[in-house]
Design an enzyme around this catalytic site. Structure first.
Site, PDB file in Angstrom:
ATOM      1  N   ASP A 180     -10.354   3.355   1.968  1.00 27.70           N
ATOM      2  CA  ASP A 180     -10.648   2.954   3.357  1.00 27.70           C
ATOM      3  C   ASP A 180     -11.427   4.038   4.111  1.00 27.70           C
ATOM      4  OD1 ASP A 180      -9.599   0.387   3.337  1.00 27.70           O
ATOM      5  OD2 ASP A 180      -7.589   1.032   3.907  1.00 27.70           O
ATOM      6  N   LYS A 216       0.797  -1.232   0.000  1.00 26.14           N
ATOM      7  CA  LYS A 216       0.000   0.000   0.000  1.00 26.14           C
ATOM      8  C   LYS A 216       0.832   1.285   0.000  1.00 26.14           C
ATOM      9  CE  LYS A 216      -4.168  -1.701   2.309  1.00 26.14           C
ATOM     10  NZ  LYS A 216      -5.132  -1.333   3.357  1.00 26.14           N
TER      11      LYS A 216
HETATM   12  P1  NAP Z   1      -0.932  -1.428  11.770  1.00 28.52           P
HETATM   13  O1  NAP Z   1      -0.561  -0.363  10.780  1.00 28.52           O
HETATM   14  O2  NAP Z   1       0.016  -2.547  12.021  1.00 28.52           O
HETATM   15  O3  NAP Z   1      -1.227  -0.700  13.184  1.00 28.52           O
HETATM   16  C1  NAP Z   1      -1.475  -1.442  14.351  1.00 28.52           C
HETATM   17  C2  NAP Z   1      -1.907  -0.527  15.472  1.00 28.52           C
HETATM   18  O4  NAP Z   1      -2.178  -1.335  16.634  1.00 28.52           O
HETATM   19  C3  NAP Z   1      -0.841   0.487  15.908  1.00 28.52           C
HETATM   20  O5  NAP Z   1      -1.468   1.645  16.378  1.00 28.52           O
HETATM   21  C4  NAP Z   1      -0.142  -0.264  17.046  1.00 28.52           C
HETATM   22  O6  NAP Z   1       0.496   0.579  17.978  1.00 28.52           O
HETATM   23  C5  NAP Z   1      -1.323  -0.934  17.714  1.00 28.52           C
HETATM   24  N1  NAP Z   1      -0.900  -2.095  18.480  1.00 28.52           N
HETATM   25  C6  NAP Z   1      -0.567  -3.326  17.997  1.00 28.52           C
HETATM   26  N2  NAP Z   1      -0.210  -4.150  19.006  1.00 28.52           N
HETATM   27  C7  NAP Z   1      -0.294  -3.404  20.143  1.00 28.52           C
HETATM   28  C8  NAP Z   1      -0.046  -3.676  21.523  1.00 28.52           C
HETATM   29  N3  NAP Z   1       0.362  -4.888  21.916  1.00 28.52           N
HETATM   30  N4  NAP Z   1      -0.267  -2.704  22.420  1.00 28.52           N
HETATM   31  C9  NAP Z   1      -0.683  -1.473  22.026  1.00 28.52           C
HETATM   32  N5  NAP Z   1      -0.935  -1.144  20.731  1.00 28.52           N
HETATM   33  C10 NAP Z   1      -0.727  -2.101  19.803  1.00 28.52           C
HETATM   34  O7  NAP Z   1      -2.307  -2.109  11.396  1.00 28.52           O
HETATM   35  P2  NAP Z   1      -3.536  -1.480  10.566  1.00 28.52           P
HETATM   36  O8  NAP Z   1      -3.376  -1.812   9.137  1.00 28.52           O
HETATM   37  O9  NAP Z   1      -3.702  -0.058  10.968  1.00 28.52           O
HETATM   38  O10 NAP Z   1      -4.764  -2.383  11.092  1.00 28.52           O
HETATM   39  C11 NAP Z   1      -5.229  -2.292  12.423  1.00 28.52           C
HETATM   40  C12 NAP Z   1      -6.443  -3.192  12.592  1.00 28.52           C
HETATM   41  O11 NAP Z   1      -7.504  -2.721  11.781  1.00 28.52           O
HETATM   42  C13 NAP Z   1      -6.218  -4.658  12.176  1.00 28.52           C
HETATM   43  O12 NAP Z   1      -6.891  -5.480  13.085  1.00 28.52           O
HETATM   44  C14 NAP Z   1      -6.862  -4.746  10.817  1.00 28.52           C
HETATM   45  O13 NAP Z   1      -7.350  -6.040  10.522  1.00 28.52           O
HETATM   46  C15 NAP Z   1      -8.018  -3.781  10.983  1.00 28.52           C
HETATM   47  N6  NAP Z   1      -8.453  -3.191   9.706  1.00 28.52           N
HETATM   48  C16 NAP Z   1      -9.758  -3.284   9.393  1.00 28.52           C
HETATM   49  C17 NAP Z   1     -10.222  -2.729   8.220  1.00 28.52           C
HETATM   50  C18 NAP Z   1     -11.664  -2.855   7.847  1.00 28.52           C
HETATM   51  O14 NAP Z   1     -11.987  -2.610   6.680  1.00 28.52           O
HETATM   52  N7  NAP Z   1     -12.541  -3.179   8.778  1.00 28.52           N
HETATM   53  C19 NAP Z   1      -9.333  -2.050   7.359  1.00 28.52           C
HETATM   54  C20 NAP Z   1      -7.993  -1.965   7.723  1.00 28.52           C
HETATM   55  C21 NAP Z   1      -7.565  -2.536   8.909  1.00 28.52           C
HETATM   56  P3  NAP Z   1       2.003   1.092  17.701  1.00 28.52           P
HETATM   57  O15 NAP Z   1       1.896   2.199  16.700  1.00 28.52           O
HETATM   58  O16 NAP Z   1       2.477   1.531  19.032  1.00 28.52           O
HETATM   59  O17 NAP Z   1       2.767  -0.099  17.165  1.00 28.52           O
END
Ligand code: NAP
Length: 287
Positions: free
Chosen positions: A108, A71
């Site tokens: 998104d 992406k």
């Molecule tokens: P990402 O870029 O990897 O970001 C992950 C986020 O979660 C960051 O803010 C990270 O904090 C936090 N995090 C992860 N583990 C953590 C922990 N142990 N303690 C505290 N914070 C933690 O992922 P993303 O692409 O944004 O996706 C996030 C979620 O949204 C996923 O579950 C994904 O499946 C979902 N999602 C859903 C849709 C939909 O259409 N419904 C679309 C996109 C994503 P740090 O910054 O501190 O690492």
């Protein structure tokens, strides 16, 4: 589905890509609309993304979706990036123009806005500050959607504060201020909030749980969890018990596919109960 000599082609590039629900999603709409089209999973290694994208117009594709890990990389490959994708810093949809050029878009934010509109039509941007948990790629799209909707204050809570600072720099506007909170300050971020969104991966199957005291949140405030495996996260269950309107992550996932389908196949589509059921059937069972 039948392939003809004039079948319109689109697909999704990712590595890996086998887990993606997009082929089922677009396949559902192709069947429903009867469009002469096909949507394929395209496994593309990170080092090949530029060649793969450049091959799309040569092969007669109308465009494609992008998922992990492409992406961000696509931003510097495509010929044009629309302003929203530029602000969010990620491209998830490519549309090939009649001249063979590639335009990068991000759908998104649209998906988030439409899912919120479907699930809580009464919510208004003026309801109060929005509290967003997380600062990853998905959070950036949520923040862009809320800023564009006119939310005046977005309170971001994240473990890594530098990521929030970057989002504030990229997405704050004269009408939307973004404030930065550590997890220790989450209670203050929830107080008087008009919307709560979990955009972290906490609570997703296989990830640590999200433990949050919802007491400071006004009882009528909608709670959104964009995690969709499981569909009913612990956060949504707790919010439901307290009487909050809740919004699960499936609506965003489905709505974000609409602009791409409409651009490639020339037909508008809807998110229906039947579509939700078809995609739900493909999701892994809850923990
Ligand atoms: P990402 O870029 O990897 O970001 C992950 C986020 O979660 C960051 O803010 C990270 O904090 C936090 N995090 C992860 N583990 C953590 C922990 N142990 N303690 C505290 N914070 C933690 O992922 P993303 O692409 O944004 O996706 C996030 C979620 O949204 C996923 O579950 C994904 O499946 C979902 N999602 C859903 C849709 C939909 O259409 N419904 C679309 C996109 C994503 P740090 O910054 O501190 O690492």
């Amino acid at each position: 589905m039948r392939i003809s000599g004039t079948t319109r082609l689109a697909g999704i590039m990712g590595w890996p890509v086998a887990h993606s629900r997009s082929p089922v999603l677009h396949g559902f709409w192709l069947d429903e609309t009867g469009v002469d089209g096909a949507y394929l999973p395209l496994p593309v290694r990170p080092q090949n993304i530029e060649q793969a994208l450049r091959a799309l117009p040569i092969l007669g594709f109308r465009g494609c979706n992008l998922t992990i890990p492409h992406k961000q990389a696509a931003l510097s490959v495509v010929d044009r990036v629309d302003s929203l994708a530029r602000r969010i810093g990620a491209v998830n949809t490519i549309v090939i123009g009649p001249d063979g050029t590639l335009e990068g878009r991000n759908t998104d934010a649209f998906g988030f806005r439409e899912s919120l509109r479907d699930a809580v039509p009464a919510w208004k941007a003026t309801a109060g500050p929005a509290a967003i948990l997380g600062a990853g790629g998905a959070a950036r799209a949520v923040v862009a959607a809320l800023a564009d909707a006119g939310v005046a204050e977005i309170r971001m809570v994240n473990r890594t504060l530098a990521r929030v600072e970057a989002i504030a720099g990229d997405l704050a506007t004269p009408n939307t201020r973004i404030t930065i909170h550590s997890w220790e300050q989450v209670g203050a971020a929830l107080r008087h909030a008009g919307l709560l969104v979990n955009a972290t991966s906490l609570g997703m199957a296989g990830e640590p749980a999200l433990t949050l005291d919802l007491a400071p949140l006004p009882p009528s405030t909608p709670v959104v969890d964009i995690v969709y495996v499981p569909l009913e996260t612990d956060l949504l269950a707790a919010a439901r018990r307290r009487g909050h309107p809740v919004v699960d992550g499936l609506g965003m996932l489905l709505h974000q596919g609409r602009p791409g389908f409409e651009a490639w196949f020339g037909t508008s589509v809807k998110v229906t109960r039947e579509l939700r059921a078809a995609i739900l059937a493909t999701l892994a069972p809850a923990r």
